[in-house]
Design a protein around this motif. Structure first.
Motif, PDB file in Angstrom:
ATOM      1  N   SER A  26      -9.353 -14.428 -12.416  1.00  0.00           N
ATOM      2  CA  SER A  26      -9.155 -15.872 -12.303  1.00  0.00           C
ATOM      3  C   SER A  26      -9.484 -16.619 -13.587  1.00  0.00           C
ATOM      4  O   SER A  26      -8.776 -17.554 -13.973  1.00  0.00           O
ATOM      5  N   VAL A  27     -10.558 -16.230 -14.275  1.00  0.00           N
ATOM      6  CA  VAL A  27     -10.967 -16.957 -15.491  1.00  0.00           C
ATOM      7  C   VAL A  27     -11.250 -16.035 -16.673  1.00  0.00           C
ATOM      8  O   VAL A  27     -11.595 -16.511 -17.749  1.00  0.00           O
ATOM      9  N   GLY A  28     -11.098 -14.728 -16.484  1.00  0.00           N
ATOM     10  CA  GLY A  28     -11.458 -13.782 -17.537  1.00  0.00           C
ATOM     11  C   GLY A  28     -10.291 -13.224 -18.327  1.00  0.00           C
ATOM     12  O   GLY A  28     -10.466 -12.296 -19.119  1.00  0.00           O
ATOM     13  N   GLY A  29      -9.097 -13.775 -18.107  1.00  0.00           N
ATOM     14  CA  GLY A  29      -7.952 -13.338 -18.895  1.00  0.00           C
ATOM     15  C   GLY A  29      -7.345 -12.019 -18.478  1.00  0.00           C
ATOM     16  O   GLY A  29      -6.632 -11.394 -19.259  1.00  0.00           O
ATOM     17  N   GLU A  30      -7.606 -11.568 -17.251  1.00  0.00           N
ATOM     18  CA  GLU A  30      -7.019 -10.318 -16.750  1.00  0.00           C
ATOM     19  C   GLU A  30      -6.292 -10.600 -15.424  1.00  0.00           C
ATOM     20  O   GLU A  30      -6.711 -10.137 -14.369  1.00  0.00           O
ATOM     21  N   PRO A  31      -5.187 -11.338 -15.462  1.00  0.00           N
ATOM     22  CA  PRO A  31      -4.541 -11.802 -14.221  1.00  0.00           C
ATOM     23  C   PRO A  31      -4.009 -10.689 -13.329  1.00  0.00           C
ATOM     24  O   PRO A  31      -3.779 -10.922 -12.137  1.00  0.00           O
ATOM     25  N   GLU A  32      -3.792  -9.486 -13.862  1.00  0.00           N
ATOM     26  CA  GLU A  32      -3.235  -8.404 -13.056  1.00  0.00           C
ATOM     27  C   GLU A  32      -4.283  -7.375 -12.649  1.00  0.00           C
ATOM     28  O   GLU A  32      -3.933  -6.281 -12.199  1.00  0.00           O
ATOM     29  N   ILE A  33      -5.566  -7.717 -12.797  1.00  0.00           N
ATOM     30  CA  ILE A  33      -6.599  -6.734 -12.483  1.00  0.00           C
ATOM     31  C   ILE A  33      -6.640  -6.394 -11.000  1.00  0.00           C
ATOM     32  O   ILE A  33      -7.045  -5.312 -10.603  1.00  0.00           O
ATOM     33  N   HIS A  34      -6.207  -7.333 -10.157  1.00  0.00           N
ATOM     34  CA  HIS A  34      -6.207  -7.099  -8.708  1.00  0.00           C
ATOM     35  C   HIS A  34      -4.814  -7.394  -8.166  1.00  0.00           C
ATOM     36  O   HIS A  34      -4.509  -8.530  -7.806  1.00  0.00           O
ATOM     37  N   LYS A  35      -3.970  -6.366  -8.105  1.00  0.00           N
ATOM     38  CA  LYS A  35      -2.576  -6.542  -7.702  1.00  0.00           C
ATOM     39  C   LYS A  35      -2.448  -6.575  -6.182  1.00  0.00           C
ATOM     40  O   LYS A  35      -1.981  -5.633  -5.541  1.00  0.00           O
ATOM     41  N   ARG A  62       4.628  19.782   4.739  1.00  0.00           N
ATOM     42  CA  ARG A  62       5.546  18.937   3.982  1.00  0.00           C
ATOM     43  C   ARG A  62       5.199  17.484   4.241  1.00  0.00           C
ATOM     44  O   ARG A  62       4.996  17.080   5.379  1.00  0.00           O
ATOM     45  N   ILE A  63       5.143  16.702   3.168  1.00  0.00           N
ATOM     46  CA  ILE A  63       4.679  15.327   3.242  1.00  0.00           C
ATOM     47  C   ILE A  63       5.844  14.372   3.015  1.00  0.00           C
ATOM     48  O   ILE A  63       6.662  14.562   2.112  1.00  0.00           O
ATOM     49  N   GLY A  64       5.902  13.311   3.817  1.00  0.00           N
ATOM     50  CA  GLY A  64       6.838  12.227   3.594  1.00  0.00           C
ATOM     51  C   GLY A  64       6.086  10.976   3.190  1.00  0.00           C
ATOM     52  O   GLY A  64       4.932  10.781   3.602  1.00  0.00           O
ATOM     53  N   PHE A  65       6.725  10.129   2.385  1.00  0.00           N
ATOM     54  CA  PHE A  65       6.056   8.894   1.955  1.00  0.00           C
ATOM     55  C   PHE A  65       7.082   7.766   1.911  1.00  0.00           C
ATOM     56  O   PHE A  65       8.042   7.807   1.145  1.00  0.00           O
ATOM     57  N   ILE A  66       6.852   6.747   2.741  1.00  0.00           N
ATOM     58  CA  ILE A  66       7.696   5.552   2.765  1.00  0.00           C
ATOM     59  C   ILE A  66       6.849   4.372   2.298  1.00  0.00           C
ATOM     60  O   ILE A  66       5.842   4.034   2.938  1.00  0.00           O
ATOM     61  N   GLY A  67       7.259   3.771   1.186  1.00  0.00           N
ATOM     62  CA  GLY A  67       6.506   2.654   0.628  1.00  0.00           C
ATOM     63  C   GLY A  67       5.757   3.061  -0.621  1.00  0.00           C
ATOM     64  O   GLY A  67       4.530   3.149  -0.621  1.00  0.00           O
ATOM     65  N   VAL A  68       6.491   3.313  -1.715  1.00  0.00           N
ATOM     66  CA  VAL A  68       5.856   3.802  -2.942  1.00  0.00           C
ATOM     67  C   VAL A  68       5.741   2.663  -3.963  1.00  0.00           C
ATOM     68  O   VAL A  68       6.142   2.782  -5.118  1.00  0.00           O
ATOM     69  N   GLY A  69       5.154   1.553  -3.507  1.00  0.00           N
ATOM     70  CA  GLY A  69       4.930   0.406  -4.380  1.00  0.00           C
ATOM     71  C   GLY A  69       3.628   0.537  -5.140  1.00  0.00           C
ATOM     72  O   GLY A  69       3.243   1.626  -5.560  1.00  0.00           O
ATOM     73  N   PHE A  70       2.916  -0.589  -5.309  1.00  0.00           N
ATOM     74  CA  PHE A  70       1.684  -0.599  -6.100  1.00  0.00           C
ATOM     75  C   PHE A  70       0.699   0.473  -5.655  1.00  0.00           C
ATOM     76  O   PHE A  70       0.124   1.184  -6.476  1.00  0.00           O
ATOM     77  N   MET A  71       0.468   0.590  -4.345  1.00  0.00           N
ATOM     78  CA  MET A  71      -0.499   1.554  -3.831  1.00  0.00           C
ATOM     79  C   MET A  71       0.151   2.913  -3.557  1.00  0.00           C
ATOM     80  O   MET A  71      -0.385   3.965  -3.908  1.00  0.00           O
ATOM     81  N   GLY A  72       1.312   2.888  -2.933  1.00  0.00           N
ATOM     82  CA  GLY A  72       1.943   4.126  -2.501  1.00  0.00           C
ATOM     83  C   GLY A  72       2.337   5.052  -3.629  1.00  0.00           C
ATOM     84  O   GLY A  72       2.285   6.284  -3.477  1.00  0.00           O
ATOM     85  N   ARG A  98      -9.697  -0.820  -1.993  1.00  0.00           N
ATOM     86  CA  ARG A  98      -9.607  -0.791  -3.453  1.00  0.00           C
ATOM     87  C   ARG A  98      -8.206  -1.170  -3.914  1.00  0.00           C
ATOM     88  O   ARG A  98      -7.451  -1.772  -3.155  1.00  0.00           O
ATOM     89  N   THR A  99      -7.849  -0.827  -5.141  1.00  0.00           N
ATOM     90  CA  THR A  99      -6.687  -1.406  -5.808  1.00  0.00           C
ATOM     91  C   THR A  99      -5.726  -0.329  -6.302  1.00  0.00           C
ATOM     92  O   THR A  99      -6.035   0.865  -6.230  1.00  0.00           O
ATOM     93  N   PRO A 100      -4.556  -0.730  -6.838  1.00  0.00           N
ATOM     94  CA  PRO A 100      -3.622   0.257  -7.395  1.00  0.00           C
ATOM     95  C   PRO A 100      -4.242   1.146  -8.471  1.00  0.00           C
ATOM     96  O   PRO A 100      -3.822   2.298  -8.645  1.00  0.00           O
ATOM     97  N   ARG A 101      -5.227   0.638  -9.197  1.00  0.00           N
ATOM     98  CA  ARG A 101      -5.896   1.465 -10.208  1.00  0.00           C
ATOM     99  C   ARG A 101      -6.533   2.695  -9.567  1.00  0.00           C
ATOM    100  O   ARG A 101      -6.405   3.816 -10.064  1.00  0.00           O
ATOM    101  N   GLU A 102      -7.227   2.482  -8.428  1.00  0.00           N
ATOM    102  CA  GLU A 102      -7.845   3.610  -7.729  1.00  0.00           C
ATOM    103  C   GLU A 102      -6.797   4.472  -7.026  1.00  0.00           C
ATOM    104  O   GLU A 102      -6.995   5.682  -6.854  1.00  0.00           O
ATOM    105  N   ALA A 103      -5.676   3.865  -6.614  1.00  0.00           N
ATOM    106  CA  ALA A 103      -4.596   4.660  -6.022  1.00  0.00           C
ATOM    107  C   ALA A 103      -4.078   5.684  -7.023  1.00  0.00           C
ATOM    108  O   ALA A 103      -3.847   6.850  -6.693  1.00  0.00           O
ATOM    109  N   GLU A 104      -3.882   5.259  -8.264  1.00  0.00           N
ATOM    110  CA  GLU A 104      -3.408   6.183  -9.304  1.00  0.00           C
ATOM    111  C   GLU A 104      -4.455   7.248  -9.608  1.00  0.00           C
ATOM    112  O   GLU A 104      -4.122   8.392  -9.903  1.00  0.00           O
TER     113      GLU A 104
END
Length: 313
Positions: free
Chosen positions: A235-244, A14-24, A135-141
């Motif tokens: 920073s300059v490519g128009g993808e401000p949320e690419i690295h959360k 049985r698994i517990g998880f505390i902290g289910v934000g961007f990565m969790g 890595r990032t939330p994209r890889e977490a998902e």
């Protein structure tokens, strides 16, 4: 109770998880998809919790309740202060910990704090594993994070099937605490890249070389890398949320790295410069901004509007 790992009976822990934000959130979701029974702890942002509950997770009322109910408890929290409060609070993990519980702390944390908490858990018959993330939330998902793991070789082999649910690159670093040290080295390099790229673009703009030119030339050279690509896109490519990953978290990590260097008796002049950039940006009110926003902050310190500079060919 199971033995805290997959065993020959086919019973999953049985698994517990505390902290289910961007990565969790993504990590817990992948555990559910792989057939694990997952219990989560709610927080002020109900959206990720409710999403996981809809996927079949259950919800605990406190860390202590979770520690009594699960076999392997994940932490994915902002910093060591929050980890310590979650461990030591009146309804914390330590008050519910029992023989055989495994706590996997994926937080980017202060290694000194990690070692102290490991001793406190061991007194309860429980075990702390440090397993910070790359890595990032994209890889977490996607379930393709990097994981650095600190524990005994035997325990590493037992918990590896669980970590494989959310990580595709897994490195056993050494004993408990070693993975948090390795993560600070990784983030020291990453935040150094961010500061260097930000300053380089500001110098270039002042000298008449646009950020677009810097991005094009470096991106096509042997000096390019995955971090350069996402930082420039943000920073300059128009993808401000690419690295959360926030500037506040970056500032925290550079402070932890400085503490580690000091404890090891290592000189760290570059670290001081990197830390000062992030701490200054945080103090200036940009702590909640994502990492690539450092470039706009450094540009402003140089009297430049990065939005205007980014539009130049």
């Amino acid at each position: 109770m199971t033995n805290g790992t997959d065993d020959t009976s086919g019973t999953k822990p049985r698994i517990g998880f505390i902290g289910v934000g961007f990565m969790g959130h993504g990590m817990a979701a992948n555990l559910l998809r792989k057939g694990y029974e997952v219990q989560v702890l709610g927080n002020r942002n109900r959206a990720p919790v409710d999403d996981l509950l809809a996927m079949g997770a259950t919800e605990a009322a406190s860390p202590a309740e979770m520690a009594r109910a699960v076999d392997v408890l994940h932490l994915c929290l902002p910093n060591s202060a929050v980890v310590e409060a979650t461990m030591r609070g009146p309804d914390g993990i330590l008050s519910g910990a029992r023989e055989g519980l495994i706590v996997i702390d994926t937080t980017t944390a202060d290694p000194g704090s990690t070692l102290r908490l490991a001793e406190e858990l061991a007194a309860k018959g429980a075990t702390l594993v440090d397993a910070p993330l790359g890595r990032t939330p994209r890889e977490a998902e996607a379930g393709t994070l990097d994981a650095m793991v600190g524990c005994s070789p035997e325990l590493f082999q037992r918990i590896r099937p669980i970590i494989e649910c959310w990580a595709s690159t897994i490195n056993h670093i050494g004993p408990v605490g070693s993975a948090h040290k390795m993560k600070l080295i990784m983030n020291f390099i990453a935040m150094g890249y961010a500061a260097l790229y930000s300053e380089a673009m500001a110098i270039g703009a002042r000298a008449g070389i646009s950020p677009a030119t810097v991005r094009r030339v470096i991106g096509a050279s042997r000096m390019s890398n995955g971090f350069f690509e996402t930082f420039m896109a943000g920073s300059v490519g128009g993808e401000p949320e690419i690295h959360k990953f926030t500037i506040a978290n970056a500032a925290k990590d550079t402070r932890y790295a400085a503490q580690m260097a000091d404890a090891a008796g290592a000189m760290n002049p570059m670290g001081a410069a990197i830390k000062n950039y992030f701490c200054q940006a945080e103090t200036a009110g940009r702590g909640a901004d994502y990492l690539p926003a450092l470039a706009a902050h450094v540009a402003a310190l140089n009297g430049l509007d990065l939005t205007v500079e980014a539009a130049k060919p």
